[in-house]
Design a protein around this motif. Structure first.
Motif, PDB file in Angstrom:
ATOM      1  N   HIS A 192       0.707  -1.370   0.005  1.00  0.00           N
ATOM      2  CA  HIS A 192       0.097   0.123   0.018  1.00  0.00           C
ATOM      3  C   HIS A 192       0.967   1.239   0.001  1.00  0.00           C
ATOM      4  O   HIS A 192       1.907   1.157   0.645  1.00  0.00           O
ATOM      5  CB  HIS A 192      -0.800  -0.017   1.312  1.00  0.00           C
ATOM      6  N   HIS A 193       0.482   2.292  -0.762  1.00  0.00           N
ATOM      7  CA  HIS A 193       1.494   3.472  -0.962  1.00  0.00           C
ATOM      8  C   HIS A 193       0.605   4.806  -0.444  1.00  0.00           C
ATOM      9  O   HIS A 193      -0.699   4.798  -0.572  1.00  0.00           O
ATOM     10  CB  HIS A 193       1.701   3.760  -2.415  1.00  0.00           C
ATOM     11  N   PHE A 194       1.332   5.806   0.249  1.00  0.00           N
ATOM     12  CA  PHE A 194       0.697   6.888   0.925  1.00  0.00           C
ATOM     13  C   PHE A 194       1.428   8.109   0.533  1.00  0.00           C
ATOM     14  O   PHE A 194       2.936   7.831   0.269  1.00  0.00           O
ATOM     15  CB  PHE A 194       0.430   6.628   2.300  1.00  0.00           C
ATOM     16  N   HIS A 195       0.999   9.223   0.558  1.00  0.00           N
ATOM     17  CA  HIS A 195       1.741  10.382   0.241  1.00  0.00           C
ATOM     18  C   HIS A 195       1.147  11.568   0.728  1.00  0.00           C
ATOM     19  O   HIS A 195       0.041  11.753   1.123  1.00  0.00           O
ATOM     20  CB  HIS A 195       1.858  10.555  -1.577  1.00  0.00           C
ATOM     21  N   ILE A 196       2.218  12.487   1.092  1.00  0.00           N
ATOM     22  CA  ILE A 196       1.688  13.915   1.402  1.00  0.00           C
ATOM     23  C   ILE A 196       2.749  14.842   1.283  1.00  0.00           C
ATOM     24  O   ILE A 196       3.981  14.621   1.058  1.00  0.00           O
ATOM     25  CB  ILE A 196       1.644  13.840   3.071  1.00  0.00           C
ATOM     26  N   GLU A 197       2.230  16.186   0.888  1.00  0.00           N
ATOM     27  CA  GLU A 197       3.352  17.293   0.855  1.00  0.00           C
ATOM     28  C   GLU A 197       3.416  17.804   1.879  1.00  0.00           C
ATOM     29  O   GLU A 197       2.347  18.193   2.602  1.00  0.00           O
ATOM     30  CB  GLU A 197       2.723  18.189  -0.525  1.00  0.00           C
ATOM     31  N   TYR A 198       4.768  18.109   2.753  1.00  0.00           N
ATOM     32  CA  TYR A 198       4.632  18.708   3.806  1.00  0.00           C
ATOM     33  C   TYR A 198       6.118  19.725   4.006  1.00  0.00           C
ATOM     34  O   TYR A 198       6.919  19.141   3.936  1.00  0.00           O
ATOM     35  CB  TYR A 198       4.814  17.809   5.051  1.00  0.00           C
ATOM     36  N   ARG A 199       5.549  21.069   4.289  1.00  0.00           N
ATOM     37  CA  ARG A 199       6.804  22.044   4.301  1.00  0.00           C
ATOM     38  C   ARG A 199       7.456  22.079   3.100  1.00  0.00           C
ATOM     39  O   ARG A 199       8.674  22.129   3.245  1.00  0.00           O
ATOM     40  CB  ARG A 199       7.520  21.649   5.618  1.00  0.00           C
ATOM     41  N   GLY A 200       6.880  21.865   1.883  1.00  0.00           N
ATOM     42  CA  GLY A 200       7.509  21.823   0.784  1.00  0.00           C
ATOM     43  C   GLY A 200       8.315  20.819   0.428  1.00  0.00           C
ATOM     44  O   GLY A 200       9.076  20.748  -0.606  1.00  0.00           O
ATOM     45  N   HIS A 201       8.200  19.525   0.934  1.00  0.00           N
ATOM     46  CA  HIS A 201       8.775  18.320   0.653  1.00  0.00           C
ATOM     47  C   HIS A 201       7.970  17.242   0.367  1.00  0.00           C
ATOM     48  O   HIS A 201       6.668  17.195   1.156  1.00  0.00           O
ATOM     49  CB  HIS A 201       9.841  17.774   1.697  1.00  0.00           C
ATOM     50  N   SER A 202       8.151  16.377  -0.445  1.00  0.00           N
ATOM     51  CA  SER A 202       7.367  15.131  -0.610  1.00  0.00           C
ATOM     52  C   SER A 202       7.638  14.075   0.086  1.00  0.00           C
ATOM     53  O   SER A 202       8.837  13.408   0.123  1.00  0.00           O
ATOM     54  CB  SER A 202       7.596  14.752  -2.405  1.00  0.00           C
ATOM     55  N   VAL A 203       6.716  13.479   0.959  1.00  0.00           N
ATOM     56  CA  VAL A 203       6.900  12.262   1.649  1.00  0.00           C
ATOM     57  C   VAL A 203       5.957  11.256   1.204  1.00  0.00           C
ATOM     58  O   VAL A 203       4.856  11.414   1.037  1.00  0.00           O
ATOM     59  CB  VAL A 203       6.605  12.724   3.296  1.00  0.00           C
ATOM     60  N   SER A 204       6.571  10.136   0.981  1.00  0.00           N
ATOM     61  CA  SER A 204       5.871   9.036   0.397  1.00  0.00           C
ATOM     62  C   SER A 204       6.035   7.714   1.505  1.00  0.00           C
ATOM     63  O   SER A 204       7.219   7.752   1.860  1.00  0.00           O
ATOM     64  CB  SER A 204       6.180   8.543  -0.810  1.00  0.00           C
TER      65      SER A 204
END
Length: 93
Positions: free
Chosen positions: A5-17
């Motif tokens: 399963h894959h998840f993603h978020i943009e946080y403080r200008g950075h891509s976190v997967s």
């Protein structure tokens, strides 16, 4: 049975997967801006926390908490001043 399963978020200008591989020994892998920055192995359906740093100046420590089960896995990103965290959206590959 194992599933990814894959998840993603943009946080403080950075891509976190995050990739969560379920099963008897779940595996969680974290990418920040496309580079692997952390991984951890869990046991059964217990939550797995993976500490990582965002490449800010100075570096920002965050934690990705993955819950492999029961049911559909979930991921939260916990920042330095976040008490409840940010839900990471599921991502289809």
């Amino acid at each position: 049975m194992r599933a990814r399963h894959h998840f993603h978020i943009e946080y403080r200008g950075h891509s976190v997967s995050a990739t969560v591989q379920t099963g008897h020994h779940p595996v969680v892998e974290i990418l920040v801006d496309g580079k692997e920055t952390g991984h951890a192995t869990g046991r059964n359906d217990r939550p797995v926390s993976v500490p990582v740093e965002l490449p800010t100046e100075p570096p920002t420590a965050v934690v990705v908490r993955a819950t492999p089960g029961p049911g559909v896995p979930r991921c939260l990103l916990l920042g330095p001043e976040d008490e409840e965290g940010h839900v990471m959206a599921p991502r289809v590959y």
